[in-house]
Write a protein that holds these residues in place. Structure first.
Motif, mmCIF file in Angstrom:
data_model
loop_
_atom_site.group_PDB
_atom_site.id
_atom_site.type_symbol
_atom_site.label_atom_id
_atom_site.label_comp_id
_atom_site.label_asym_id
_atom_site.label_seq_id
_atom_site.Cartn_x
_atom_site.Cartn_y
_atom_site.Cartn_z
ATOM 1 N N UNK A 11 42.934 37.732 30.094
ATOM 2 C CA UNK A 11 42.243 38.839 30.762
ATOM 3 C C UNK A 11 40.940 39.180 30.051
ATOM 4 N N UNK A 12 40.948 39.170 28.730
ATOM 5 C CA UNK A 12 39.724 39.479 27.980
ATOM 6 C C UNK A 12 38.664 38.395 28.192
ATOM 7 N N UNK A 13 39.113 37.146 28.382
ATOM 8 C CA UNK A 13 38.165 36.054 28.637
ATOM 9 C C UNK A 13 37.577 36.146 30.040
ATOM 10 N N UNK A 14 38.393 36.589 31.004
ATOM 11 C CA UNK A 14 37.953 36.625 32.398
ATOM 12 C C UNK A 14 37.290 37.940 32.794
ATOM 13 N N UNK A 15 37.477 38.996 32.000
ATOM 14 C CA UNK A 15 36.985 40.330 32.375
ATOM 15 C C UNK A 15 35.480 40.364 32.668
ATOM 16 N N UNK A 111 31.022 29.787 36.776
ATOM 17 C CA UNK A 111 31.226 30.758 35.709
ATOM 18 C C UNK A 111 32.526 30.517 34.937
ATOM 19 N N UNK A 112 33.646 30.328 35.661
ATOM 20 C CA UNK A 112 34.884 30.110 34.907
ATOM 21 C C UNK A 112 34.912 28.724 34.242
ATOM 22 N N UNK A 113 34.127 27.791 34.788
ATOM 23 C CA UNK A 113 33.954 26.510 34.092
ATOM 24 C C UNK A 113 33.337 26.742 32.713
ATOM 25 N N UNK A 114 32.276 27.555 32.673
ATOM 26 C CA UNK A 114 31.588 27.813 31.402
ATOM 27 C C UNK A 114 32.522 28.479 30.395
ATOM 28 N N UNK A 115 33.315 29.454 30.870
ATOM 29 C CA UNK A 115 34.256 30.141 29.985
ATOM 30 C C UNK A 115 35.299 29.168 29.447
ATOM 31 N N UNK A 132 43.847 28.083 33.743
ATOM 32 C CA UNK A 132 44.148 28.351 35.154
ATOM 33 C C UNK A 132 44.208 29.851 35.427
ATOM 34 N N UNK A 133 44.705 30.613 34.473
ATOM 35 C CA UNK A 133 44.754 32.068 34.633
ATOM 36 C C UNK A 133 43.356 32.660 34.733
ATOM 37 N N UNK A 134 42.424 32.149 33.926
ATOM 38 C CA UNK A 134 41.030 32.605 34.013
ATOM 39 C C UNK A 134 40.475 32.307 35.398
ATOM 40 N N UNK A 136 42.125 31.964 38.241
ATOM 41 C CA UNK A 136 42.756 32.783 39.273
ATOM 42 C C UNK A 136 42.351 34.247 39.175
ATOM 43 N N UNK A 137 42.152 34.740 37.964
ATOM 44 C CA UNK A 137 41.694 36.120 37.814
ATOM 45 C C UNK A 137 40.291 36.287 38.397
ATOM 46 N N UNK A 138 39.405 35.337 38.096
ATOM 47 C CA UNK A 138 38.049 35.421 38.635
ATOM 48 C C UNK A 138 38.049 35.234 40.151
ATOM 49 N N UNK A 139 38.899 34.340 40.652
ATOM 50 C CA UNK A 139 39.013 34.145 42.099
ATOM 51 C C UNK A 139 39.509 35.411 42.786
ATOM 52 N N UNK A 140 40.483 36.080 42.178
ATOM 53 C CA UNK A 140 41.017 37.317 42.754
ATOM 54 C C UNK A 140 39.957 38.404 42.802
ATOM 55 N N UNK A 141 39.196 38.530 41.702
ATOM 56 C CA UNK A 141 38.142 39.548 41.654
ATOM 57 C C UNK A 141 37.083 39.288 42.717
ATOM 58 N N UNK A 142 36.704 38.019 42.883
ATOM 59 C CA UNK A 142 35.698 37.665 43.885
ATOM 60 C C UNK A 142 36.208 37.936 45.297
ATOM 61 N N UNK A 143 37.434 37.543 45.572
ATOM 62 C CA UNK A 143 37.990 37.727 46.918
ATOM 63 C C UNK A 143 38.124 39.207 47.263
ATOM 64 N N UNK A 144 38.626 39.995 46.322
ATOM 65 C CA UNK A 144 38.763 41.437 46.564
ATOM 66 C C UNK A 144 37.393 42.067 46.816
ATOM 67 N N UNK A 145 36.394 41.633 46.059
ATOM 68 C CA UNK A 145 35.042 42.193 46.207
ATOM 69 C C UNK A 145 34.429 41.838 47.561
ATOM 70 N N UNK A 146 34.576 40.581 47.986
ATOM 71 C CA UNK A 146 34.001 40.181 49.268
ATOM 72 C C UNK A 146 34.719 40.850 50.441
ATOM 73 N N UNK A 147 36.036 40.968 50.331
ATOM 74 C CA UNK A 147 36.791 41.649 51.390
ATOM 75 C C UNK A 147 36.374 43.116 51.479
ATOM 76 N N UNK A 148 36.237 43.756 50.325
ATOM 77 C CA UNK A 148 35.780 45.157 50.314
ATOM 78 C C UNK A 148 34.383 45.260 50.921
ATOM 79 N N UNK A 149 33.521 44.287 50.622
ATOM 80 C CA UNK A 149 32.184 44.280 51.198
ATOM 81 C C UNK A 149 32.208 44.155 52.708
ATOM 82 N N UNK A 150 33.118 43.330 53.223
ATOM 83 C CA UNK A 150 33.255 43.174 54.680
ATOM 84 C C UNK A 150 33.722 44.474 55.327
ATOM 85 N N UNK A 151 34.632 45.166 54.663
ATOM 86 C CA UNK A 151 35.101 46.455 55.180
ATOM 87 C C UNK A 151 33.963 47.466 55.194
ATOM 88 N N UNK A 152 33.212 47.538 54.093
ATOM 89 C CA UNK A 152 32.082 48.466 54.028
ATOM 90 C C UNK A 152 30.989 48.078 55.019
#
Length: 238
Positions: A11-15, A111-115, A132-134, A136-152
């Motif tokens: 989590x600290x690596x992906x934050x 980005x997660x490649x670089x990390x 793999x956790x890094x 998936x965490x980054x993928x989750x953050x991106x997906x949640x952000x884009x979905x929220x953007x679509x709602x807004x």
């Protein structure tokens, strides 16, 4: 010093990635909504095509009513760089099965490649599960952000003309970040000139594909010729 739990370490690596995705993901989701995407489609493309550049490109192509084939090909050419990124990571996955490598590759982006590359290179305890956790965490953050953007985007009015300005600025930035020598500068300028000429000639976005192929081929041939010339000069000096 007690060892940190694995989930805290990953989590600290992906934050930093997750936080940086929020504003960009919101903007991408809002633009996707303006070209006809709903929440489900935005989530789907964010998971299957985990690349901000590719998703912004999809927005741009749809905004000019490009065909599906043209859009897919342009995304393919844009994402070819992942073959090189994956190749540089392959040294760390020699003992992993093809299925596990494929699972990792599906969620890899710049980005997660670089990390993960940095972690593998500097931390002897870094392993597949953490990497793999890094992803998936980054993928989750991106997906949640884009979905929220679509709602807004459904309740906030945005002039779709801004899409062209934002995307042009983004791709100019991406080009400048990769500008390392005169050959890349020549290839980029040639691609731009050919894109304009061939778009006028074909009267559709197929000209972009032809321009990309021709500029890439020209750059490859010039680089090959330069390497041959350099090799001959080195041989002559010896």
């Amino acid at each position: 010093m007690p060892k940190r739990p694995v989930w805290i370490e990953t989590l600290s690596a992906a934050a930093p990635l997750c936080l940086s995705y929020i504003p960009v993901g919101l903007a991408c989701g809002m633009l996707l909504q303006k070209v006809g995407f709903n929440v489900f489609l935005t989530a789907l493309i964010s998971i299957l095509v985990f690349s901000g550049g590719a998703q912004f490109l999809v927005v741009s192509m749809l905004a000019v009513h490009a065909s599906l084939a043209t859009t897919v090909l342009m995304v393919f050419f844009l994402e070819l760089r992942y073959a090189l990124l994956g190749a540089s990571l392959s040294q760390f996955f020699k003992d992993e099965s093809r299925g596990r490598i494929g699972l990792f590759a599906q969620s890899m982006n710049d980005e997660n490649y670089a990390v993960n590359y940095l972690k593998y290179s500097t931390d002897s305890n870094w392993n597949y599960k953490k990497a793999l956790s890094v992803n998936w965490l980054s993928l989750s953050a991106w997906t949640i952000s884009t979905v929220a953007g679509t709602i807004f985007g459904s309740v906030i009015h945005i002039n779709t003309e801004l899409v062209h300005f934002a995307l042009t600025a983004m791709f100019i930035f991406m080009f400048m970040m990769q500008l390392k020598d005169r050959l890349l500068l020549f290839s980029g300028l040639l691609s731009g000139v050919l894109s304009v000429l061939l778009m006028l000639l074909f009267q559709n976005t197929f000209g972009l594909i032809v321009a990309t192929l021709l500029a890439s081929l020209a750059g490859y041939l010039l680089e090959r010729q330069h390497k041959r010339k350099t090799t001959k000069q080195q041989g002559a000096s010896l």
